[in-house]
Enzyme design. Structure first.
Site, short mmCIF file in Angstrom:
data_model
loop_
_atom_site.label_atom_id
_atom_site.label_comp_id
_atom_site.label_asym_id
_atom_site.label_seq_id
_atom_site.Cartn_x
_atom_site.Cartn_y
_atom_site.Cartn_z
N THR A 1 55.52 58.82 39.25
CA THR A 1 55.28 58.33 37.93
C THR A 1 53.81 57.59 37.84
O THR A 1 53.78 56.65 38.79
CB THR A 1 56.24 57.78 37.36
OG1 THR A 1 57.54 58.20 37.42
CG2 THR A 1 55.81 57.22 35.72
N GLN B 1 34.84 50.02 49.62
CA GLN B 1 33.99 48.96 49.53
C GLN B 1 32.70 49.22 48.86
O GLN B 1 31.91 48.08 48.86
CB GLN B 1 33.75 48.52 51.21
CG GLN B 1 34.99 48.15 51.89
CD GLN B 1 35.65 46.91 51.45
OE1 GLN B 1 34.83 46.24 50.79
NE2 GLN B 1 36.63 46.46 51.71
N ALA C 1 41.65 50.04 43.40
CA ALA C 1 40.91 49.19 42.26
C ALA C 1 40.70 47.78 42.65
O ALA C 1 39.98 47.08 42.18
CB ALA C 1 42.12 49.29 41.10
N HIS C 2 41.73 47.07 43.47
CA HIS C 2 41.64 45.65 43.74
C HIS C 2 40.41 45.40 44.58
O HIS C 2 40.24 44.19 44.73
CB HIS C 2 42.62 45.20 44.74
CG HIS C 2 42.88 45.91 45.88
ND1 HIS C 2 43.76 46.77 46.41
CD2 HIS C 2 42.48 45.35 47.08
CE1 HIS C 2 43.94 46.75 47.66
NE2 HIS C 2 43.00 45.76 48.14
N CYS D 1 43.64 44.26 57.03
CA CYS D 1 44.94 45.18 57.34
C CYS D 1 45.36 44.88 58.91
O CYS D 1 46.14 45.55 59.19
CB CYS D 1 44.57 46.64 56.99
SG CYS D 1 44.35 46.89 55.46
#
Length: 352
Positions: free
Chosen positions: A216, A165, A182-183, A301
């Site tokens: 990956t 945050q 990232a989001h 969440c």
């Protein structure tokens, strides 16, 4: 009816145009960065370039391990740190608590700040790992990580800072490991990172990312994250966008509501917790949704359960206030008109 909009940016901030363009570039050039052929080597070059850009944007002098999320970064840090006892603040995000189920939970004071006296006693053991949020996702309270880090490091321990945050809004704290997602700052969903001051604090687990993470690498996502962080170099939110919330605070107090920022040790302007008198948070979320405004009850969440926030319980917030508290958070693209509309609807629902 006004155009629907989102005031739950603590959960997911809309993708920045720079990040979208970077992702499109990544998809156009995608290949497995671990492959030895020309396309793979090109992908590896782009991956390492993004790694250096992330470091530069955050001012991080250590290493960067790309992950699929902050949750994976937390599990990696708490599961593989070269440390002894795990200690976590009681108001941490669910992903941290779940990654450290056997950890000792450290109490916070009524203002949301970690109890430093308890911390000082708790770290008196061999090389403890202490996990603390930079900014709480439900209340917006910032922890004094400089003081916390000093106590932890004096005892020979390690500090893990959950900066999901805070990254992109505030400078990173001095810590041994940090978590980013990232989001949360306008990058793509499905990519995060564990920042590690020195690989020596983490046991390798095999696979990619220099042997510290399996799977990956998400090249387009990583490139999008780097671009989003670079865009955060601009002012995150114009102070004028936030002015209506400051005015609402006065009205909230006047009619008997509770502006939780008043109780916090160090509130951030981007996340506000507000208790409306005589209306449950569950009812508010539904009423705001009917008005075209998306807000939340606690962390995204766990808010699907519609239970009283455990964060507010840990802060010993009165049950009737906790039950009526919603979270409102703004992002880089939030407009003043949207904030004004929220304030108008809030006052209408509160009967002010």
């Amino acid at each position: 009816m006004s155009t629907p909009f989102y005031l739950d940016h603590a959960a997911t901030t809309p993708l920045r145009p720079q990040a979208l363009q970077a992702m499109q570039d990544g998809f156009a050039l995608w290949a497995n960065p671990s492959s030895p052929h020309a396309a793979g080597r090109k992908a590896r070059s782009l991956l390492e370039d993004a790694r250096e850009r992330v470091k530069a944007a955050l001012g991080w002098q250590g290493e960067v391990i790309f992950t699929s999320s902050a949750s994976e970064a937390a599990a990696l840090a708490l599961g593989h740190a070269q440390a002894g006892a795990r200690l976590v603040a009681s108001v941490e995000h669910d992903c941290v608590l779940q990654a450290a189920l056997a950890a000792e939970r450290l109490p916070v004071r009524s203002d949301g700040a970690l109890d430093l006296e308890v911390l000082t006693e708790a770290v008196q053991r061999e090389r403890p790992l202490v996990a603390v949020q930079q900014v709480n996702s439900e209340t917006g309270n910032r922890q004094d990580l400089a003081a916390i880090g000093g106590i932890v490091h004096q005892a020979g321990g390690l500090l893990l800072a959950d900066c999901a945050q805070g990254a992109g809004r505030f400078a990173l704290p001095s810590c041994d490991m940090a978590i980013i997602s990232a989001h949360k700052f306008g990058g793509p969903i499905g990519v995060g990172a564990l920042l590690v001051k020195d690989y020596a604090v983490l046991a390798p687990s095999g696979g990619q990312e220099r042997g510290y993470r399996r799977g990956t690498e998400n090249l387009p996502g990583v490139m999008g994250m780097a671009a989003a962080l670079e865009a955060c170099g601009d002012l995150y939110v114009d102070p004028q966008v936030l002015e209506p919330l400051d005015a609402l605070a006065g009205e909230c107090r006047r009619i008997g509501g509770t502006w939780l920022s008043d109780r916090l040790s160090d509130p951030t302007p981007y996340i506000r917790a507000i208790a409306m008198p005589k209306m449950s948070a569950t009812a508010q979320v539904m009423r705001f949704d009917m008005a075209g405004i998306a807000v939340s009850q606690g962390s995204a969440c766990s808010s699907g359960t519609m239970k009283t926030s455990r964060v507010l319980e840990a802060m010993q917030v009165e049950p009737d206030i906790a039950a009526n508290t919603i979270r409102v958070s703004v992002g880089w693209n939030t407009t003043r008109a949207e904030v004004e509309r929220f304030c108008e609807v809030w006052l209408d629902l509160a009967g002010a």
